[in-house]
Design an enzyme around this catalytic site. Sequence first.
Site: not given
Length: 349
Positions: A35, A190, A197, A200, A206
């Site tokens: 992270e 994205c 798209c 997705c 969306c």
Amino acid sequence: MTSFASHLLAWFDRHGRHDLPWQHPRDAYRVWLSEIMLQQTQVVTVIPYFQRFVTQLPTLRDLAAADEDTVLALWSGLGYYRRARFLHRAAQACVEKHAGELPRDFDALAALPGIGRSTAGAILAQAYGLKFPILDGNVKRVLTRYHGIAGHPGEREVEKQLWQRADAHTPAERTADYTQAIMDLGATVCVRTRPACAMCPMHSDCVAYRDNLTAQLPTPKPGKAIPTRSTTMLILRDIDGRVLLQRRGEQGVWSGLWSLPEADDTDEAWRKAQRHARIDDAQPLTSFVHVFSHYRLQIQPLLFDGATAVHAIADNADLRWYPISELLMLGLPAPVRSLLMALPEPTAL
């Protein structure tokens, strides 16, 4: 479980990333390290750094016991070196206060150096399966588009909305997979420009897709002109091929790293060089530009070959003559390392 989470998890099972090195094993130390490395850095760049880091420092206690030069050398090239210093300090704090483990308590975890709300949530969700939301850059982009939230995500009110949405969507089951899934969706589908798209799983609901706003959302941060600064880097190389390095101060860019002495111009460079060594000549090398997030640095390297060290250097802990062949053992800024590794052969004396 919300329809958002269920659709996302179904997509993740088929298309998500399941073989990232920090997923096997997916323990708290490896999740935390990944992270921190992934902040402002892409996965493809991070993977070799992560693998090298955990090979040399496989546990939190190993990291805590390492000296700072070792940590910065392993980090060298990833940039944003404050992340590495905070990582090191947090590991030492865990040894001192938490029995050598990352705490499972959110407040205790978020209080460690370099661990904010999103990173703490990612560790608790992925390593321990606890229900905590995350809000990194990828997640902000997904939620901003999905809900049609205008305004720069760094603004307080916009970020507050995004945290509310992130918390509402995070499921109590399969939290680790969901956390990875929403990061994967932002990183692979994205994306910032030209999002895919049609691929997705969320596009039917969306707002940005419906209203043709994917190019406008997230709202960009108001732009500022990036200034250009200039510096002359002194490369003092002695007859044994060693180069004089100087540890930078705790403030400013590359803080605490070993680098090259610097001067504002050639005249000052000569004066500084003569304080450090006896020199005869200087060879200007090709100048180049290094871009930071907030300014551009024009670098003019000046090579002083055949320098003879003065004894005073031995009394200064922040100056060191170092063989170029051993530079990988030090934390060096990436452009400085590249510059030194590409030096021309010494001039025959």
